[in-house]
Write an enzyme that holds these catalytic residues in place. Sequence first.
Site, mmCIF file in Angstrom:
data_model
loop_
_atom_site.group_PDB
_atom_site.id
_atom_site.type_symbol
_atom_site.label_atom_id
_atom_site.label_comp_id
_atom_site.label_asym_id
_atom_site.label_seq_id
_atom_site.Cartn_x
_atom_site.Cartn_y
_atom_site.Cartn_z
ATOM 1 N N HIS A 261 0.858 -1.131 0.109
ATOM 2 C CA HIS A 261 -0.002 0.013 -0.059
ATOM 3 C C HIS A 261 0.670 1.270 0.023
ATOM 4 C CE1 HIS A 261 -3.859 -2.162 1.450
ATOM 5 N NE2 HIS A 261 -3.422 -2.714 0.491
ATOM 6 N N GLU A 263 0.705 3.928 1.870
ATOM 7 C CA GLU A 263 1.001 4.275 3.245
ATOM 8 C C GLU A 263 2.362 3.529 3.816
ATOM 9 O OE1 GLU A 263 -3.498 4.383 3.362
ATOM 10 O OE2 GLU A 263 -1.740 3.433 1.824
ATOM 11 N N CYS A 288 -6.240 1.958 5.024
ATOM 12 C CA CYS A 288 -6.989 0.607 5.705
ATOM 13 C C CYS A 288 -6.579 0.273 7.028
ATOM 14 C CB CYS A 288 -6.871 -0.412 4.637
ATOM 15 S SG CYS A 288 -5.129 -1.099 4.715
ATOM 16 N N CYS A 291 -3.184 -0.803 7.247
ATOM 17 C CA CYS A 291 -1.772 0.446 7.160
ATOM 18 C C CYS A 291 -2.337 1.305 8.559
ATOM 19 C CB CYS A 291 -2.205 1.382 6.126
ATOM 20 S SG CYS A 291 -1.666 0.482 4.611
#
Length: 352
Positions: A261, A263, A288, A291
């Site tokens: 992801h 992040e 999410c 993360c």
Amino acid sequence: MLIGICGGICAGKSSIQQYLIEQHGFRPLKIDRPAGTPSVEKSASEASIPSAETTPAPQTFATVDDLLDYATKHWQEDFVTTSIHNEHTFDVLSRRPLFILLHVDSPISARWARFRTRCESASLPPPTLEQFVLRNDEHHYSPATGLASLASRAQIKILNSAPSLAALHASLAALNLPDPARLRPSWDHYYMTLASLAARRSNCMRRQVGCVLVRAHRVISTGYNGTPRHLTNCASGGCPRCNDAAGSAGGLALSTCLCIHAEENALLEAGRERVGGGAVLYCNTCPCLTCSIKIVQVGIAEVVFSNSYHMDEEAARIFSEAGVSLRQFSPPREGLVVIGGGEGEGKVVNGV
């Protein structure tokens, strides 16, 4: 601030200018029409239609350079002009950071009806629809003006289908044209724009997410989602889960996903030591759950997101318990804005 308004005949240029004058104290400025530019607002008898009155009367300048010099010297005041006669006018005005171009258009049937009303008010015979269309084409596509190309260069594009002036004014109020952030983005707007730009590098087939990590107004790292280095890009089939169009819904079966992801990439790039205290994470999509716990562990102080995600409530609960601030940022509306229907309606079709 200097707002220039261009667009089709009777699209609503004068109405928007008058709104800015009456509601926000803008001062109208005008440039004498240059030689060679077509004067197309004429009745069927070729008599010129009186221009829509502006109160107070606009201050008039012989050239666009004169207008720009005046606006520059009085840069702390707000001005508006509909004297965007050609592409050269835009090129000159855009030299200054105080200038914004707004393009307005309406369905040609609506504009013809408005023009007929103007002709009748002046006791002049209105042109036929065919005559109006031909003059509209001359207005837009004359080689002397280049006005057709200005729509793509405008910061704000309004499609005005408002049924009344009240509806138009309500939509303009929601749009907040005089927002100073349109000239110089706020820190939130600046970093969220960088996050959105980073997202464009994403190769994930599910969604494009970008992230920027900031401390003391300095960028520490950026990230976007996609498969790890040395692995086949997701967009080239590298992640079976993301490439399964009929597969699991977003947020499910993440353990089978090979994409890192945005992040996570930003946090990996920065490392805990560089994050330090007081760091802010900007992301174009709310993080999410996976993360979120990593963001908490690294010591991020604040998370700012633009678009919602279906796990927002779970992420918010984690951040709240860990003492991490979470907020959503909505930048000033730009791009194509459709105004129509009931009062106050205005939908962004394409834009930040």
